[in-house]
Design a protein around this motif. Sequence first.
Motif, short mmCIF file in Angstrom:
data_model
loop_
_atom_site.label_atom_id
_atom_site.label_comp_id
_atom_site.label_asym_id
_atom_site.label_seq_id
_atom_site.Cartn_x
_atom_site.Cartn_y
_atom_site.Cartn_z
N ALA A 82 0.84 -1.20 0.00
CA ALA A 82 0.00 0.00 0.00
C ALA A 82 0.87 1.24 0.00
N ASP A 83 0.27 2.36 -0.41
CA ASP A 83 0.95 3.63 -0.18
C ASP A 83 0.37 4.27 1.08
N ASP A 84 0.96 5.38 1.49
CA ASP A 84 0.56 5.93 2.79
C ASP A 84 -0.73 6.74 2.75
N THR A 85 -1.43 6.73 1.59
CA THR A 85 -2.78 7.30 1.55
C THR A 85 -3.85 6.26 1.84
N ALA A 86 -3.48 4.98 1.89
CA ALA A 86 -4.45 3.90 2.01
C ALA A 86 -5.15 3.92 3.37
N VAL A 87 -6.46 3.70 3.33
CA VAL A 87 -7.28 3.62 4.54
C VAL A 87 -8.16 2.38 4.42
N PHE A 88 -8.24 1.61 5.50
CA PHE A 88 -8.91 0.32 5.48
C PHE A 88 -10.08 0.31 6.46
N SER A 89 -11.21 -0.26 6.02
CA SER A 89 -12.38 -0.33 6.89
C SER A 89 -13.29 -1.46 6.44
N ILE A 90 -13.99 -2.05 7.42
CA ILE A 90 -15.01 -3.05 7.15
C ILE A 90 -16.30 -2.54 7.79
N PRO A 91 -17.14 -1.81 7.05
CA PRO A 91 -18.30 -1.15 7.66
C PRO A 91 -19.55 -2.02 7.76
N ALA A 92 -19.43 -3.33 7.60
CA ALA A 92 -20.62 -4.20 7.57
C ALA A 92 -21.50 -4.01 8.81
N ALA A 93 -20.90 -3.92 10.00
CA ALA A 93 -21.69 -3.78 11.22
C ALA A 93 -22.44 -2.46 11.27
N ARG A 94 -21.95 -1.46 10.56
CA ARG A 94 -22.64 -0.17 10.52
C ARG A 94 -23.77 -0.16 9.49
#
Length: 267
Positions: free
Chosen positions: A132-144
């Motif tokens: 990844a580069d340092d702009t990458a953001v990771f999330s798993i929003p299934a519960a939301r």
Amino acid sequence: MKQARIFGGGGIRAAGQNGIGALIFDNPTRKNAITKAMWRAVPDALDWLLEDGQIHCIVMTGGGQKDFSAGADISEFATERATAVQARMYEAENSAAFTALREVRIPVIASIRGACYGGAFGFAAAADLRIADDTAVFSIPAARLGLAYPADAVADLQRGLGSQMARHMLFTGAALPAKELLACGFLSQVVVPSALEGAAFSLAQTIAANAPLSVSAAKLALRASESEDENLLTEAAVLGAATFESADYLEGRTAFLEKRPPVFKGE
């Protein structure tokens, strides 16, 4: 060289050159969100990349210069995932796409920048290597969203993130930066944005230059070990033993003695 081809109504683009394939989520005006047609297209795109045996490593990335993918296209949920029956069918197509990527016989490198959310995170977790580069953001929003994440994808997350981080991300839906996923081992490398493409393709070139049968045997043995599947373990042992009689094994020995780079043909 394989000419570029589009799948899933244009949302999936595949191409290949010099032993390296590219699988691209190509929907940049919507942060490369994955439509139902794109989910369905992933197995076909992978089959096309592998059909002539000339591709030895795949780099998976997002179209444009900003995002890997924001995950499943939520704008379709009201029509494609509105009822329980539709939701189960949609999840089955998700799982089929994850399975196709996970089980493809050659290594897959996920090259990640910007958003890597939800189903896109699942694709990254199903890959073999992740940069990844340092702009990458990771999330798993299934519960939301009131949804459960597919069970097979959860298994990939647990293998890639580790038990505690997988739980944290699934239970909270929190968005985490690349440095945190590097620290837990999900990523093998984090680079500046200008270096991401070069780093991913340099790694792919290194893999593609090695003996294809050896790399495939190693990948299958890793899958067998992780899944504790006895049938896969037997299959991996058979594939590994076949390398001892391969032309590539002879080429590798000969090149070593002659002090030159080997030229492998996957035979």
